[in-house]
Design a protein around this motif. Sequence first.
Motif, PDB file in Angstrom:
ATOM      1  N   LEU A 198       0.832  -1.191   0.000  1.00  0.00           N
ATOM      2  CA  LEU A 198       0.000   0.000   0.000  1.00  0.00           C
ATOM      3  C   LEU A 198       0.872   1.248   0.000  1.00  0.00           C
ATOM      4  N   ILE A 199       1.955   1.207   0.799  1.00  0.00           N
ATOM      5  CA  ILE A 199       2.870   2.347   0.819  1.00  0.00           C
ATOM      6  C   ILE A 199       3.542   2.520  -0.541  1.00  0.00           C
ATOM      7  N   PHE A 239       2.285   1.661  -3.351  1.00  0.00           N
ATOM      8  CA  PHE A 239       1.244   2.183  -4.222  1.00  0.00           C
ATOM      9  C   PHE A 239       1.145   3.694  -4.074  1.00  0.00           C
ATOM     10  N   LEU A 240       1.095   4.158  -2.798  1.00  0.00           N
ATOM     11  CA  LEU A 240       0.967   5.584  -2.560  1.00  0.00           C
ATOM     12  C   LEU A 240       2.165   6.348  -3.119  1.00  0.00           C
TER      13      LEU A 240
END
Lengths: 110, 175, 624
Positions: free
Chosen positions: C311-312, C314-315
């Motif tokens: 997720l990190i 992705f961000l």
Amino acid sequence: MIVIFFCLVAKASVESDLKNITSKLRCMTCQNQTIYSSDADFSKNIKKIVEEKLKNNESEKEIINYLIERYGEYIVFEPQMNIGNLFLWFFPFTILALCLVFFIFRIKKN
Amino acid sequence: MNKIILSIPIFIILIISIFLFIFLLQEKNPTKPPSALLNEELPKFSLVSLFDKTVTLSSLDVVNQITLINFFASWCAPCKVEHPLFFKIKKKYLNLFILGIDMQDTNKDAIEFLTTDGNPYDYVGVDEQGLVGVEFGVIGLPETFVVNKDGKIIYKYLGPLTDKIIEDEIEPLLQ
Amino acid sequence: MISLIGFIGLLFSCIFSVSIVISFFNQNKKVYEKIFYYSVYLSAISILVSFLALILAFINSDFSNYTVFQNSHSSKPLLYKIAGTWGNHEGSMLLWLVIMLIYNCVFSFNKTLDISLKKLTILFQSSIYICFALFVIFTSNPFLVNSILVNEGLGLNPILQDPALAIHPPLLYLGYVGFSLILCLSLSGTLLNKIDKEWILTTKNWTLFCWSMLTGGIALGSYWAYYELGWGGWWFWDPVENVSLMPWIAGLALVHSLMMAKNEPLLKRWIVFLSILCFSLSIFGTFLVRSGILTSVHSFASDSSRGIFILILFLIITGFSFILFIFKSNESNTKLNLLFINKTSALVINNIVMIIACLTILLGTIYPIIIEVVSNKRISVGAPYFNSTALPILLPGFLLMSIAPALSWQNNKLPKFKYYLITFISMSTLTVIISWFSFFSIWGFIGLLLSFIIIAGSVLTIYINSTKFGYQNFLNYNNALIAHIGVGIMILGITCSSVFKSEYSLSILKNEEIKFDKYSVELIDIKILERDNFQELKAFLQINKDKKVMSLVNPSKRYYHVSKIITTEVGIYRNWFQDFYTVLGSENNKKWDIKIYTNPLVNLIWFGVLLMVFSGFVGILKNE
């Protein structure tokens, strides 16, 4: 004779209703299968219950609500139309309408 | 104006990511859905006793006290694993009413199981068809519920209990 | 030993990627030019060595490697030992890395692009690579040592031992991992303000390749689900399926926009946006599948720490790309030439409709997660939702598909308009007639009508083209039309096999023959056979029509000794008109329960997709 005939017809219609309703329900112990197409114990139990209720002339809506009260909305594949899911159902067509309006506006400008 | 429109994707991504972070941190289990009966009233039921066919327990008998309800069966292996823990709970909370519901089982096998492994329950009810289980939204065995003094279901656990879960999640509710 | 080599290969691929970054920022010194390119080749070679080491470990059943131990077994056939390399989380992430660097390396041989553009693209690709390589090294290392001494592995699910499923991941990854290169091309084109004819041509070729591979991968997955999972369906709107479909739709919009970019220079910003969207959806999809958030037929064993890491990632990647897009993308002063109705408008509508469908699928996939965070209730968003939203939204796009290639850029005249009108009216009449004689269903009607209109309209356009240009360069002029015909055929297959399918549940004795519809089925034999790693209860069914034998089918049940799993194998008799899909049930009093489904025209689905993939490749070759 006539009685037998009606029983058979009734049975056939219970069967098709059973298929119809259980195809809309999720087997809670499987990974993404309908109760209709699943052989799991849980599915067999639910099929029996739905069949009993159909024989008691309960409507599809009543049967599904019965199951939702006990298992949550998770057991139905279609998200119910209620306040929580309003955004879900209206978003696609609203955005499409907005885009098309904007598009027609730009064509007219040309 | 243009820059504002262009920034919309980033905002959407941030919002979605925040939800996902929270979801991840809550360590929810995708195979264990939260109960639909949380904070709802105890479903109505009437259970014949496993040991005496003439005795019945109904849901009305269970109000005004904290109750632990455990669905189990003699053929369920994880049930056997969690079984000893109920003795520990019983010892610690003498005023707690522990109801065992034997689901989709035969009386003979269930009695044999409880004789061999011991009976920690204050009452063992028979749910041969599994209909009471459906009333509780039971998906598999074992499942354990906590009912508070007002007759509302305040906790459900899917699967065999462990010391840690009892300590962290159940005991606070039993006070 | 093999694992050590593998791990060293993985480490060096990362080190060489870092040296690419360093060399980029020291371009004033001549030696760094060589180091830059050599690092590109060496990083690719390193990761290939690493991957081959893992494959070797699987082939040799080297259970001292933890991943091999968890996912393999010495009794597995060789093909599935090899495929087992990427049939698990760690191995598939290693495949992801391999593909990123192969794309990087092949791209570095490009001779037509501006050199600074090329180098910046390689820089971005290498940076993204380092992020993913660190992810693999720290959370998904396939070279961990097994601390227990074992003789045998934990085996693999027999359902996954299948040829289609073996090629499915590599094809998929060639698709949506390849979108990383497109993203890097877009970012570098934007930063250097070099989105010109060469850029468009290069990007178009790479996008067509990735998209075609992705199409093949998704189709293979559906085809596998069709013959393996036993309920006759091939698309369930399962979250993992949705997650592969979203980059596919965005990629399709990108392909169309790139085709359009030659004539409409305004689109550069939109193309960059779509490129970012494609790879973002790929990373997001990887996150959903591997983080343990979703349950599906398909999820890997997972871990919330991996989820948080991705997720990190992705961000970071998506955030950086969009921020660069906001601040650096180049305004254009021309306006779109929108008329009602010219090719530009048709393509704009195509883009709108696809992106909204894509967003709808995204919303439907993550909505249960949002609701559960907010209200601690779990809901399902399944097939009924997507069939009522995403499909209707795509309808305008499908409708336009029939005439779009024939439309003009400059004016809103459709040449030989009358011919099209006649064609459409006759197709509508045909659809009404068919619905009258079989049975009417709204989706059946719409599906048939659309497919007939698309196929007939495209064939008409091909004919008109042939009168104008003759048959030389046939593929050059008609490639888009072939792709659209493929879509039409696919829609025809989808409509007929869902709306007009029939199901028959029969109880049959050995040597008994039972009639169903215009056919009959006879249970010739049913017996137990011993195979290498399973025991099979096999039924020999003969399907007849009018006293003539049509075919033998063999539905069966298998018991795999090692994994102690029972699987149901479907028996299918395929022909162009329909599939006879048979499933063996259980026995009651010597009578065997069997289910027979007839799926009309289902094979048109796979044929239509093949046409699309073919057209994708022609699209690349015709630019040469």
